[in-house]
Design a protein around this motif. Structure first.
Motif, PDB file in Angstrom:
ATOM      1  N   TYR A   1       0.835  -1.200   0.000  1.00 13.67           N
ATOM      2  CA  TYR A   1       0.000   0.000   0.000  1.00 13.67           C
ATOM      3  C   TYR A   1       0.873   1.254   0.000  1.00 13.67           C
ATOM      4  CZ  TYR A   1      -3.197   3.633   1.574  1.00 13.67           C
ATOM      5  OH  TYR A   1      -3.896   4.807   1.680  1.00 13.67           O
TER       6      TYR A   1
ATOM      7  N   GLY B   1       2.301   2.240  -3.228  1.00 15.06           N
ATOM      8  CA  GLY B   1       1.393   2.822  -4.215  1.00 15.06           C
ATOM      9  C   GLY B   1       0.368   1.889  -4.818  1.00 15.06           C
ATOM     10  N   MET B   2       0.272   0.644  -4.345  1.00 16.74           N
ATOM     11  CA  MET B   2      -0.736  -0.262  -4.901  1.00 16.74           C
ATOM     12  C   MET B   2      -2.131   0.223  -4.516  1.00 16.74           C
ATOM     13  SD  MET B   2      -1.339  -4.397  -4.408  1.00 16.74           S
ATOM     14  CE  MET B   2      -0.130  -4.970  -5.587  1.00 16.74           C
ATOM     15  N   PRO B   3      -3.035   0.434  -5.476  1.00 13.23           N
ATOM     16  CA  PRO B   3      -4.399   0.883  -5.176  1.00 13.23           C
ATOM     17  C   PRO B   3      -5.133  -0.143  -4.304  1.00 13.23           C
ATOM     18  CG  PRO B   3      -3.930   1.098  -7.514  1.00 13.23           C
ATOM     19  CD  PRO B   3      -2.807   0.304  -6.925  1.00 13.23           C
ATOM     20  N   LEU B   4      -6.055   0.342  -3.473  1.00 11.29           N
ATOM     21  CA  LEU B   4      -6.772  -0.531  -2.551  1.00 11.29           C
ATOM     22  C   LEU B   4      -7.548  -1.639  -3.271  1.00 11.29           C
ATOM     23  CD1 LEU B   4      -8.158   1.892   0.180  1.00 11.29           C
ATOM     24  CD2 LEU B   4      -6.481   0.079   0.482  1.00 11.29           C
ATOM     25  N   VAL B   5      -8.095  -1.319  -4.447  1.00 14.46           N
ATOM     26  CA  VAL B   5      -8.869  -2.326  -5.185  1.00 14.46           C
ATOM     27  C   VAL B   5      -7.978  -3.501  -5.582  1.00 14.46           C
ATOM     28  CG1 VAL B   5     -10.194  -2.769  -7.278  1.00 14.46           C
ATOM     29  CG2 VAL B   5     -10.527  -0.629  -6.043  1.00 14.46           C
ATOM     30  N   LEU B   6      -6.768  -3.201  -6.083  1.00 10.29           N
ATOM     31  CA  LEU B   6      -5.840  -4.264  -6.455  1.00 10.29           C
ATOM     32  C   LEU B   6      -5.324  -4.997  -5.226  1.00 10.29           C
ATOM     33  CD1 LEU B   6      -3.705  -2.637  -9.308  1.00 10.29           C
ATOM     34  CD2 LEU B   6      -5.563  -4.280  -9.507  1.00 10.29           C
TER      35      LEU B   6
ATOM     36  N   THR C   1     -10.164  -4.059   3.217  1.00 11.22           N
ATOM     37  CA  THR C   1      -8.781  -3.671   2.934  1.00 11.22           C
ATOM     38  C   THR C   1      -8.474  -2.257   3.418  1.00 11.22           C
ATOM     39  OG1 THR C   1      -9.160  -4.948   0.912  1.00 11.22           O
ATOM     40  CG2 THR C   1      -7.036  -3.871   1.112  1.00 11.22           C
ATOM     41  N   ARG C   2      -9.506  -1.487   3.690  1.00 13.27           N
ATOM     42  CA  ARG C   2      -9.305  -0.088   4.089  1.00 13.27           C
ATOM     43  C   ARG C   2      -8.590   0.048   5.430  1.00 13.27           C
ATOM     44  NH1 ARG C   2     -11.768   3.087   0.458  1.00 13.27           N
ATOM     45  NH2 ARG C   2     -13.522   2.190  -0.689  1.00 13.27           N
TER      46      ARG C   2
ATOM     47  N   ALA D   1      -5.217   1.509   4.846  1.00 10.38           N
ATOM     48  CA  ALA D   1      -5.220   2.948   4.594  1.00 10.38           C
ATOM     49  C   ALA D   1      -5.416   3.696   5.899  1.00 10.38           C
ATOM     50  CB  ALA D   1      -6.338   3.303   3.611  1.00 10.38           C
TER      51      ALA D   1
END
Length: 344
Positions: free
Chosen positions: A278, A281-286, A299-300, A303
């Motif tokens: 994370y 830079g990996m997006p949360l969806v991926l 997954t949040r 973040a």
């Protein structure tokens, strides 16, 4: 003994033995948890409401009875809010199933659905820093068979962010090593499959591990990738065994690196990989797909954890500078003021 509501117990049996397994595909742990929830509910009806098992039926699944059950779990049995919520989810699932079978039971599903879940305290995700992770990986004795196995297990678990159960369940045929890339097929919660890539450095470790632990002439595709040997017989490595060696290596690592937490457990490797991805830079969806999360909201937490660390850092700085007067760098420097505003 004659049952007052035989249909109730038949529904319970089919819910546990058919619906959870064949329709929902829940894991053994989830099945066990739901079974315990139903058994505890029956125990509550008997001990607290004075109802014998034979006299319990659908009419007893009411808003007031279930809220009383949850209070009993909390106060008499000392269950945490998270555990109480798990029991409530099991009962909700049962009433939903009963409503599917008989529309006349939908009222019961609505009543239980109106019961609010308990608030649980927010928990910061436990993960290892890069120095702590490196120190942990250095602890197994790689010259010994079990030490090299443990080392490869930890490296692969971190690399793929696998759950401990997923990795102990993995078999040799789940591993695919090709010239261009390598992957492992993991069976997650609800028997959901996902293909996860393996980094080149870990692939090399696994090749050596396979040659040592699974010689080509003895290798069977259905053999467990990681195993323990008792009296000359190979068997799947248990999650308890993983917890034990992780604890041991964690204690060893902590003596060498103060950043290693007091308690090290397998799931921290999954959390660590997720947090590092994370931050990279990996997006949360991926990231949700990589971790096998059915809902991106799960997954949040990564973040939120990253935001929490920023907040704590800001608080630290605020405490240090609180009450201090910071003099501007341009104070008493007219030439600097001119340069800042393009006058020089």
């Amino acid at each position: 003994m004659r049952l007052k509501d035989e249909k109730f117990y038949k529904t319970v049996r089919d819910f546990l033995d058919i619906y959870l397994i064949k329709h929902r595909g829940y894991s053994l742990n989830t099945q066990k948890s739901y079974r315990e929830a139903i058994n505890l509910l029956l125990l509550y009806f008997k001990t607290e409401l004075g109802l014998e098992y034979a006299s319990i039926g659908f009419e007893d699944i009411t808003y007031s009875n279930i809220t009383g059950f949850l209070e009993w779990l909390s106060k008499s049995r000392g269950c945490s809010p998270a555990t109480v919520n798990l029991r409530l989810m099991a009962i909700r699932s049962f009433t939903k199933y009963a409503g599917i079978l008989d529309s006349g039971k939908i009222y019961m599903q609505v009543e239980v659905g109106n019961i609010s879940v308990r608030k649980t305290p927010g928990k910061v995700v436990e993960f290892l820093t890069a120095p702590a992770l490196e120190t942990l990986f250095e602890q197994p004795n790689r010259f010994k068979t079990n030490g090299y196995r443990d080392f490869c297990f930890m490296r692969l678990m971190y690399d793929t962010a696998a759950r401990c159960q997923e990795l102990v369940d993995a078999k040799i045929h789940d591993l695919s090593i090709r010239k261009t890339h390598a992957t492992i097929c993991l069976t997650g919660k609800g028997n959901k499959l996902r293909i996860v890539p393996i980094s080149p450095s870990v692939v090399e470790l696994l090749k050596t591990y396979l040659d040592k632990a699974h010689p080509t002439e003895q290798r069977q595709s259905d053999d467990y990738l990681f195993f323990t040997t008792h009296h000359g017989r190979k068997s799947r490595m248990s999650t308890d065994a993983v917890n034990l060696f992780m604890k041991k290596y964690g204690e060893m690592a902590r003596r060498a690196c103060p950043e290693v937490p007091e308690r090290v457990h397998p799931h921290q490797l999954r959390h660590s990989r997720a947090m590092h991805l994370y931050r990279a830079g990996m997006p949360l969806v991926l990231l949700a797909e990589f971790l096998g999360h059915a809902d991106v909201n799960t997954t949040r937490i990564y973040a939120w954890a990253d935001t929490e660390m920023k907040r704590q850092a800001i608080q630290k700085v605020s405490k240090v500078t609180e009450g201090d007067t910071i003099e501007p760098i341009w104070a008493n420097d007219e030439e600097l003021i001119k340069r800042l505003y393009g006058l020089a």
